[in-house]
Design a protein around this motif. Structure first.
Motif, PDB file in Angstrom:
ATOM      1  N   THR A 129       0.839  -1.194   0.000  1.00 22.08           N
ATOM      2  CA  THR A 129       0.000   0.000   0.000  1.00 22.08           C
ATOM      3  C   THR A 129       0.875   1.245   0.000  1.00 22.08           C
ATOM      4  O   THR A 129       1.898   1.291   0.684  1.00 22.08           O
ATOM      5  CB  THR A 129      -0.907   0.040   1.259  1.00 22.08           C
ATOM      6  OG1 THR A 129      -1.721  -1.130   1.291  1.00 22.08           O
ATOM      7  CG2 THR A 129      -1.787   1.280   1.261  1.00 22.08           C
ATOM      8  N   VAL A 130       0.458   2.250  -0.750  1.00 19.82           N
ATOM      9  CA  VAL A 130       1.060   3.574  -0.666  1.00 19.82           C
ATOM     10  C   VAL A 130       0.133   4.455   0.166  1.00 19.82           C
ATOM     11  O   VAL A 130      -1.073   4.497  -0.067  1.00 19.82           O
ATOM     12  CB  VAL A 130       1.279   4.191  -2.064  1.00 19.82           C
ATOM     13  CG1 VAL A 130       1.562   5.678  -1.962  1.00 19.82           C
ATOM     14  CG2 VAL A 130       2.436   3.498  -2.768  1.00 19.82           C
ATOM     15  N   MET A 131       0.708   5.143   1.154  1.00 22.94           N
ATOM     16  CA  MET A 131      -0.057   5.971   2.082  1.00 22.94           C
ATOM     17  C   MET A 131       0.332   7.437   1.900  1.00 22.94           C
ATOM     18  O   MET A 131       1.462   7.829   2.177  1.00 22.94           O
ATOM     19  CB  MET A 131       0.220   5.516   3.516  1.00 22.94           C
ATOM     20  CG  MET A 131      -0.602   6.233   4.574  1.00 22.94           C
ATOM     21  SD  MET A 131       0.074   6.000   6.268  1.00 22.94           S
ATOM     22  CE  MET A 131       0.334   4.236   6.320  1.00 22.94           C
ATOM     23  N   LEU A 132      -0.602   8.234   1.447  1.00 26.98           N
ATOM     24  CA  LEU A 132      -0.363   9.662   1.220  1.00 26.98           C
ATOM     25  C   LEU A 132      -0.664  10.478   2.465  1.00 26.98           C
ATOM     26  O   LEU A 132      -1.582  10.161   3.222  1.00 26.98           O
ATOM     27  CB  LEU A 132      -1.253  10.184   0.092  1.00 26.98           C
ATOM     28  CG  LEU A 132      -0.896   9.746  -1.328  1.00 26.98           C
ATOM     29  CD1 LEU A 132      -2.144   9.690  -2.179  1.00 26.98           C
ATOM     30  CD2 LEU A 132       0.115  10.701  -1.932  1.00 26.98           C
ATOM     31  N   GLY A 133       0.108  11.559   2.644  1.00 25.10           N
ATOM     32  CA  GLY A 133      -0.229  12.516   3.682  1.00 25.10           C
ATOM     33  C   GLY A 133      -1.472  13.290   3.290  1.00 25.10           C
ATOM     34  O   GLY A 133      -1.902  13.294   2.139  1.00 25.10           O
ATOM     35  N   ARG A 134      -2.073  13.969   4.255  1.00 23.42           N
ATOM     36  CA  ARG A 134      -3.363  14.620   4.042  1.00 23.42           C
ATOM     37  C   ARG A 134      -3.353  15.601   2.887  1.00 23.42           C
ATOM     38  O   ARG A 134      -4.303  15.678   2.108  1.00 23.42           O
ATOM     39  CB  ARG A 134      -3.795  15.341   5.325  1.00 23.42           C
ATOM     40  CG  ARG A 134      -5.173  15.991   5.214  1.00 23.42           C
ATOM     41  CD  ARG A 134      -5.575  16.691   6.496  1.00 23.42           C
ATOM     42  NE  ARG A 134      -6.939  17.169   6.399  1.00 23.42           N
ATOM     43  CZ  ARG A 134      -8.002  16.466   6.759  1.00 23.42           C
ATOM     44  NH1 ARG A 134      -7.849  15.241   7.223  1.00 23.42           N
ATOM     45  NH2 ARG A 134      -9.217  16.972   6.649  1.00 23.42           N
ATOM     46  N   ASN A 135      -2.269  16.338   2.723  1.00 20.19           N
ATOM     47  CA  ASN A 135      -2.251  17.412   1.720  1.00 20.19           C
ATOM     48  C   ASN A 135      -1.296  17.143   0.569  1.00 20.19           C
ATOM     49  O   ASN A 135      -0.836  18.072  -0.078  1.00 20.19           O
ATOM     50  CB  ASN A 135      -1.861  18.737   2.403  1.00 20.19           C
ATOM     51  CG  ASN A 135      -2.839  19.131   3.471  1.00 20.19           C
ATOM     52  OD1 ASN A 135      -4.039  19.149   3.236  1.00 20.19           O
ATOM     53  ND2 ASN A 135      -2.335  19.423   4.670  1.00 20.19           N
ATOM     54  N   GLN A 136      -1.034  15.881   0.308  1.00 15.45           N
ATOM     55  CA  GLN A 136      -0.077  15.582  -0.751  1.00 15.45           C
ATOM     56  C   GLN A 136      -0.749  15.360  -2.094  1.00 15.45           C
ATOM     57  O   GLN A 136      -1.877  14.860  -2.177  1.00 15.45           O
ATOM     58  CB  GLN A 136       0.750  14.355  -0.372  1.00 15.45           C
ATOM     59  CG  GLN A 136       1.782  14.660   0.710  1.00 15.45           C
ATOM     60  CD  GLN A 136       2.796  13.557   0.820  1.00 15.45           C
ATOM     61  OE1 GLN A 136       2.463  12.449   1.195  1.00 15.45           O
ATOM     62  NE2 GLN A 136       4.037  13.867   0.478  1.00 15.45           N
ATOM     63  N   LEU A 137      -0.011  15.721  -3.135  1.00 16.18           N
ATOM     64  CA  LEU A 137      -0.454  15.568  -4.506  1.00 16.18           C
ATOM     65  C   LEU A 137      -0.076  14.175  -4.999  1.00 16.18           C
ATOM     66  O   LEU A 137       1.094  13.826  -5.042  1.00 16.18           O
ATOM     67  CB  LEU A 137       0.203  16.644  -5.377  1.00 16.18           C
ATOM     68  CG  LEU A 137       0.025  16.568  -6.884  1.00 16.18           C
ATOM     69  CD1 LEU A 137      -1.440  16.717  -7.240  1.00 16.18           C
ATOM     70  CD2 LEU A 137       0.849  17.650  -7.553  1.00 16.18           C
ATOM     71  N   ILE A 138      -1.068  13.390  -5.370  1.00 15.80           N
ATOM     72  CA  ILE A 138      -0.815  12.000  -5.771  1.00 15.80           C
ATOM     73  C   ILE A 138       0.168  11.933  -6.932  1.00 15.80           C
ATOM     74  O   ILE A 138       1.141  11.169  -6.911  1.00 15.80           O
ATOM     75  CB  ILE A 138      -2.141  11.300  -6.151  1.00 15.80           C
ATOM     76  CG1 ILE A 138      -3.036  11.163  -4.919  1.00 15.80           C
ATOM     77  CG2 ILE A 138      -1.875   9.930  -6.760  1.00 15.80           C
ATOM     78  CD1 ILE A 138      -4.405  10.576  -5.221  1.00 15.80           C
ATOM     79  N   GLU A 139      -0.067  12.736  -7.965  1.00 15.06           N
ATOM     80  CA  GLU A 139       0.771  12.681  -9.159  1.00 15.06           C
ATOM     81  C   GLU A 139       2.218  13.068  -8.876  1.00 15.06           C
ATOM     82  O   GLU A 139       3.120  12.714  -9.623  1.00 15.06           O
ATOM     83  CB  GLU A 139       0.200  13.592 -10.253  1.00 15.06           C
ATOM     84  CG  GLU A 139      -1.050  13.048 -10.915  1.00 15.06           C
ATOM     85  CD  GLU A 139      -2.310  13.279 -10.090  1.00 15.06           C
ATOM     86  OE1 GLU A 139      -3.381  12.845 -10.518  1.00 15.06           O
ATOM     87  OE2 GLU A 139      -2.217  13.899  -9.006  1.00 15.06           O
TER      88      GLU A 139
END
Length: 625
Positions: A61-71
């Motif tokens: 799984t990739v876990m993004l921070g709340r305000n991160q841009l996926i691309e």
């Protein structure tokens, strides 16, 4: 014994954290990352009398921070190809990769002072590693390093007077997946989102003689002793409601901030174009086109507004602009150029094994080449980079080309030089006849460049050549592959009056692609040439290429159109891009598909069909005659 000894030590050396370990019912059930985030939130809201702790693992799984841009953070294509989930958390911080070798720890504290929570917890985690003989060092307030490499990082968010802290520990993680999934496949994008700073990372497992399960059990007892909080099935139902929102695409992708890209390119005859595109979730929100181009029409209504809400992909943008004449908006601009601006060159299609051929020179090929050179002959074998020339030259066959070696047309598939040709060589017809005799050909194939510079487009030169070949080689059958003579039936009739055995004129491609593939020729005009050949009582032949982006339905329509002219001989071959300046290959058609096209063509009424990846107009020409 070793593990029990450690547990005994841990029970007497707690870092005064006094936490309860969260026990989740049905631990055998496979759960995705949002479930554990939901457990954190549920416990923080419903159990406020103590601090709580749990360890958990998830499938890749990739876990993004709340305000991160996926691309900007995730190699989305790699994740899809390797079944790696993508989710977002409520806490800030950077993007991380987790799998069954990466342990996630959750710490839920009653304190609302974030610095105190971080210091207290991270010291405890570093002490856990030190207690196992690992030289762990704190780096700032968020990270733990071993041998100068990051093994652990943390993120935090506050919730109703409670502090929720995540801690990710690389224990036995697949670091190749980590590197690939968090390495974007495009350049960094302009965005208000937070970007991660990549660091060198490493696993803890090589420093510890415990399995991942044993290590998790060790940490549990070190942090909590025997204190536990056992969640109930009622708790799970409440957790499930929170999980729905955290797993929803609206949360994962809806929080993706807007971002913009800039694409710039100069096109000959158009000018410099600079596209500034504002995106959200790879969908165009707004676009502006800057540059020194010459504006002819309403660019907002005719172009830019049409792309709002369209996915930023070559296919989606092309579909949105079907039927739009961009040259009527920006002088000289084509759809292909606009797509080139936004997406770069079309991706190169790798050549498959069945198209790799042996062009090694043999004695017989060298002899043929010497004869051709000795008679000053041009051949389509060389000028057209024919893949079969070694095979044909070994068999002492070649397709002779008359009218010089400079074509007046500039078709985007053809490698023949283009420009202003020299005057016709009046000795060329005799040289052709002598070459046919020297090669001992029983079946000669003759073609020519286009000579639109001549009043008769070279028709008289054709007549003289055929007559010379027949005179010197009375037993040789002649196949001609003629140009369209700009559709002038009288010129076709003039050449057919010499009575060649077979007369061909190639369609080259399907109706839709003709304008972009052929420079001057027209689809209907070429059909007319075939009709005129058949009306003259000569066996008509044609050929076309596949792999230029045509559909199966268009190929079948082309076959029907050809049959309608009276033509019954057909060649179908793979388009091969001669140089980088020519049209790119859209697809390599399989030998099985070529075989199917042959069967279909024969069933439709063609009498002879050559269909295969390496087939060209004159390939095995004598076999069909």
């Amino acid at each position: 014994m070793v593990l029990n000894f450690f547990l005994y030590i841990c029970a007497h050396n707690l870092y005064n954290l006094k936490m309860k370990y969260i026990i989740i019912p049905h631990p055998e059930k496979i759960r995705q990352l949002p479930f554990y985030f939901a457990v954190e939130e549920y416990v923080a809201c419903h159990y406020t009398d103590d601090d709580y702790f749990m360890g958990w693992r998830v499938a890749p799984t990739v876990m993004l921070g709340r305000n991160q841009l996926i691309e900007n953070e995730v190699n989305i294509d790699y994740c899809k190809a390797n079944n790696i989930d993508i989710f977002r958390r409520k806490s800030g911080g950077g993007c991380i990769y987790s799998d069954l070798g990466c342990i996630q720890f959750s710490y839920i504290s009653y304190t609302d002072h974030v610095n105190e929570a971080f210091v207290q917890y991270m010291r405890g985690m570093a002490d856990v590693l030190r207690s196992l003989g690992v030289e762990a060092q704190l780096s700032g307030r968020n990270d733990i390093l071993v041998d100068g490499r990051k093994v652990s990082g943390s993120a935090f968010y506050a919730l109703r007077g409670r502090s929720v802290l995540h801690n990710s520990l690389l224990y036995d993680t697949q670091l190749d997946h980590l590197e690939q999934s968090l390495t974007p496949s495009r350049e960094k994008l302009q965005s208000k989102g937070v970007a991660s700073v990549s660091q060198r990372v490493n696993n803890v497992a090589p420093h510890v003689k415990l399995s991942v399960e044993e290590f998790m059990d060790y940490v549990r007892h070190y942090m909590c002793g025997d204190e536990v909080l056992e969640l109930t099935d009622d708790d799970l139902r409440g957790i499930a409601e929170i999980e729905k929102t955290l797993a929803d695409d609206d949360f994962v992708y809806g929080n993706n901030p807007k971002y913009s890209i800039v694409r710039k390119h100069r096109f000959e005859g158009v000018g410099t174009l600079e596209a500034r595109v504002e995106l959200k979730n790879n969908t165009i929100v707004k676009m502006n086109l800057m540059g020194d181009y010459f504006l002819l029409g309403d660019i907002d209504l005719g172009l830019l507004n049409r792309l709002r809400g369209v996915a930023l992909s070559r296919e989606a943008v092309a579909e949105a602009l079907v039927g739009v004449d961009l040259s009527a908006i920006v002088r000289g601009l084509t759809l292909k150029q606009f797509l080139r601006l936004l997406f770069g060159r079309e991706p190169h299609v790798m050549k498959p094994e069945w198209l790799k051929i042996d062009l090694t020179s043999k004695k017989s090929t060298t002899e043929t080449a010497k004869i051709l050179a000795g008679h000053h002959m041009n051949t389509i074998c060389t000028d057209g980079l024919c893949p079969n020339r070694a095979e044909c030259w070994m068999a002492r066959t070649a397709t002779l080309m008359i009218g010089g070696n400079i074509c007046t047309r500039k078709c985007r598939f053809c490698n023949t030089p283009t420009g202003r040709p020299a005057p016709l060589d009046c000795a060329e017809p005799r040289h052709v006849a002598e070459t046919v005799k020297a090669l001992g050909l029983r079946y000669a194939v003759i073609t020519s460049v286009d000579r639109d510079d001549l009043p008769d487009h070279g028709a008289a030169h054709w007549v003289k050549t055929i007559e010379e070949v027949k005179s010197l080689n009375p037993d040789t059958k002649i196949e001609v592959l003629i140009p369209d003579f700009m559709g002038r039936a009288n010129l076709v009739q003039m050449v057919m009056a010499t009575r060649p055995h077979v007369a061909g004129h190639n369609m080259e491609t399907v109706r839709r692609l003709t304008p972009s593939v052929r420079s001057v020729a027209r689809y209907e005009r070429s059909l007319g040439v075939l009709s005129e050949i058949a009306r003259c009582g000569i066996a008509a032949k044609t050929g076309f290429m596949v792999g230029l982006g045509e559909t199966r339905e268009e190929v079948l329509e082309l076959m029907d159109d050809i049959l309608g002219t009276g033509c019954r001989r057909l060649t179908i071959g793979q388009y091969l891009q001669p140089t980088a300046a020519h049209l790119p290959v859209s697809a390599y058609i399989t030998p099985q598909q070529f075989a199917e096209y042959k069967n279909i063509a024969l069933a439709k009424g063609f009498e002879h069909v050559e269909s295969g990846p390496l087939v060209r107009s004159s390939y095995h020409a004598a076999e069909g005659a």
